[in-house]
Design an enzyme around this catalytic site. Structure first.
Site, short mmCIF file in Angstrom:
data_model
loop_
_atom_site.label_atom_id
_atom_site.label_comp_id
_atom_site.label_asym_id
_atom_site.label_seq_id
_atom_site.Cartn_x
_atom_site.Cartn_y
_atom_site.Cartn_z
N LYS A 117 0.82 -1.22 0.00
CA LYS A 117 0.00 0.00 0.00
C LYS A 117 0.85 1.26 0.00
O LYS A 117 0.48 2.25 -0.62
CB LYS A 117 -0.97 0.00 1.19
N LYS A 200 -4.82 -11.33 -5.81
CA LYS A 200 -5.98 -11.43 -4.93
C LYS A 200 -7.12 -10.53 -5.41
O LYS A 200 -6.86 -9.41 -5.86
CB LYS A 200 -5.50 -10.97 -3.54
N LYS A 203 -10.94 -4.94 -3.13
CA LYS A 203 -11.93 -3.85 -3.20
C LYS A 203 -11.43 -2.72 -4.07
O LYS A 203 -12.20 -1.98 -4.65
CB LYS A 203 -12.17 -3.25 -1.81
P1 TYM Z 1 -9.82 -6.37 4.62
O1 TYM Z 1 -10.84 -5.33 4.82
O2 TYM Z 1 -8.78 -6.18 3.58
O3 TYM Z 1 -10.52 -7.76 4.34
C1 TYM Z 1 -11.53 -8.24 5.19
C2 TYM Z 1 -11.52 -9.74 5.25
O4 TYM Z 1 -11.68 -10.31 3.95
C3 TYM Z 1 -10.62 -11.20 3.66
N1 TYM Z 1 -10.30 -11.08 2.24
C4 TYM Z 1 -10.24 -12.11 1.42
N2 TYM Z 1 -10.42 -13.43 1.62
C5 TYM Z 1 -10.28 -14.24 0.55
N3 TYM Z 1 -9.99 -13.79 -0.70
C6 TYM Z 1 -9.81 -12.47 -0.95
N4 TYM Z 1 -9.55 -12.04 -2.17
C7 TYM Z 1 -9.93 -11.57 0.15
N5 TYM Z 1 -9.81 -10.22 0.25
C8 TYM Z 1 -10.04 -9.93 1.55
C9 TYM Z 1 -9.45 -10.71 4.52
O5 TYM Z 1 -8.51 -11.72 4.73
C10 TYM Z 1 -10.18 -10.30 5.78
O6 TYM Z 1 -10.45 -11.44 6.58
N6 TYM Z 1 -6.80 -5.61 8.50
C11 TYM Z 1 -8.02 -6.22 8.07
C12 TYM Z 1 -9.24 -5.74 8.82
C13 TYM Z 1 -9.14 -5.84 10.30
C14 TYM Z 1 -9.30 -7.00 11.09
C15 TYM Z 1 -9.17 -6.57 12.44
C16 TYM Z 1 -9.51 -8.33 10.79
C17 TYM Z 1 -8.94 -4.79 11.15
N7 TYM Z 1 -8.96 -5.23 12.43
C18 TYM Z 1 -9.24 -7.47 13.49
C19 TYM Z 1 -9.58 -9.23 11.86
C20 TYM Z 1 -9.45 -8.79 13.17
C21 TYM Z 1 -8.23 -5.92 6.60
O7 TYM Z 1 -7.68 -5.02 6.04
O8 TYM Z 1 -9.13 -6.72 6.01
#
Ligand code: TYM
Length: 336
Positions: A117, A200, A203
């Site tokens: 990022k 991957k 969003k």
């Molecule tokens: P984020 O918002 O990028 O993604 C949210 C969740 O979706 C999963 N994910 C995917 N799983 C499979 N294939 C994909 N292409 C894919 N893209 C996203 C991510 O693995 C995630 O589970 N840092 C985290 C958010 C966060 C969080 C937390 C998660 C903040 N605090 C505490 C767990 C516990 C994030 O950026 O996820």
């Protein structure tokens, strides 16, 4: 110290940046729904993480509400689980500061997500992008979380959380923090971009045609799957190395229908890529359209969603405050 409940705690969150994708749904939400009853479950929209990249305020608010509405529409039970918005529970940023004093520059510099990022941020890299994993660690540690159900791209952040918790347990006593573990789904832990199946699904993909959004229309979902990149062969087999596009479609089907990959593959004996693409689209449409419709109803109706979020924030704050008191006492802050 783990609160008053007997069940172990699970906690997870999704950034409400842009619209949620099929990757978020299969990698995270769908497995939350599957395991919610076995744990004390906390699920949130992590809007404070979202602002590590510039957000339009009205859009952020809209995306945040729609994303929690999607959790409910997908089957999260808001009466049983604690469903909330991160910024409504001030203890997240409170604990994050303390963790900022225990995380090391070196370990944060090694975070893959930061490297990716920050490379896109030009010369003005927000400090929050660098310290972001410590806010995530605070999210997790505040609730004495045992398991963190996430897709596999978040494993490194959960590992860092463990390292910091262990470091602080070494200083302040072994029961300062519960040491959490990542919980990764067996299939679809990494849903790939439909056009570039070696990356991957995200969003914020440059080309939106590679991502399926939970809010996409049936026509858009079908069009995107029809254009999905496959390969120059004709065999439908699971081989992520040589056939990433086809393998991605098979995984998506398996994650939705709960069939094994072998069962899905067996259905395609003698069939062509065109069948696989179209049927994957139909399975995804059948899964997502009712969710997006219900989510929109919840957002439009407002009252019920507001009630749920208020209740969620109160329940989350109660647990979070117990942890803050415990940590502040151990660190040496004056607790009155
Ligand atoms: P984020 O918002 O990028 O993604 C949210 C969740 O979706 C999963 N994910 C995917 N799983 C499979 N294939 C994909 N292409 C894919 N893209 C996203 C991510 O693995 C995630 O589970 N840092 C985290 C958010 C966060 C969080 C937390 C998660 C903040 N605090 C505490 C767990 C516990 C994030 O950026 O996820």
């Amino acid at each position: 110290m783990t609160g008053t409940t007997e069940k172990k705690v699970i906690l997870s969150g999704i950034q409400p940046t842009n619209k949620l994708t099929l990757g978020n749904y299969l990698g995270a939400i769908k497995q939350w729904v599957r395991i919610q009853n076995d744990y004390d479950a906390y699920f949130m929209a992590v809007d404070q993480h979202a602002i590590t990249a510039r957000q339009d305020p009205a859009q952020l608010r809209k995306n945040t509400l729609f994303s929690v509405a999607c959790y409910i529409a997908a089957g999260i039970d808001p009466e049983r689980c604690v469903l909330f918005i991160q910024s409504q529970v001030h203890q997240h940023s409170q604990l994050a500061w303390t963790l900022n004093c225990f995380g090391y520059m070196g370990e944060l510099s090694r975070m893959i997500q930061f490297k990716e990022k920050s490379a896109k941020s030009g010369s003005n890299i927000p400090v929050g992008l660098f310290t972001y994993p410590l806010l995530m660690a605070a999210d997790i540690l505040l609730y004495d979380t045992a398991l963190v159900p996430v897709g596999d791209d978040q494993t490194q952040h959960v590992e860092l959380t463990r390292d910091i918790a262990e470091r602080m347990n070494g200083i302040y006593g072994p029961d300062t923090f519960v040491i959490p573990k990542a919980h990764i789904p067996k299939v679809a832990a990494r849903v790939m971009d439909l056009l570039t199946p070696t990356s991957k699904m995200s969003k914020s993909a440059v080309n939106e045609n590679g991502s399926i959004f939970i809010s996409d229309s049936a026509a858009d979902i079908e069009r995107k799957f029809k254009r999905a990149t496959t390969d120059s062969e004709t065999v439908i087999a699971f081989d992520t190395e040589n056939k990433p596009g086809v393998s991605n479609l098979l995984s998506i089907q398996s994650a939705i229908t709960s069939e094994s990959l072998e069962e899905v593959i067996a259905r395609y004996e003698g069939k062509q890529y065109g069948h696989l693409k179209l049927e994957t689209a139909q399975i995804v449409i059948k899964e997502l359209i009712p969710i997006q419709q219900r989510a929109q109803e919840l957002v439009d109706e407002k009252t019920e969603l507001n009630r749920i979020l208020k209740m969620g924030a109160e329940r989350a704050s109660e647990h979070a405050e117990r942890t803050i008191k415990r940590i502040h006492e151990r660190i040496g802050y004056v607790v009155i």
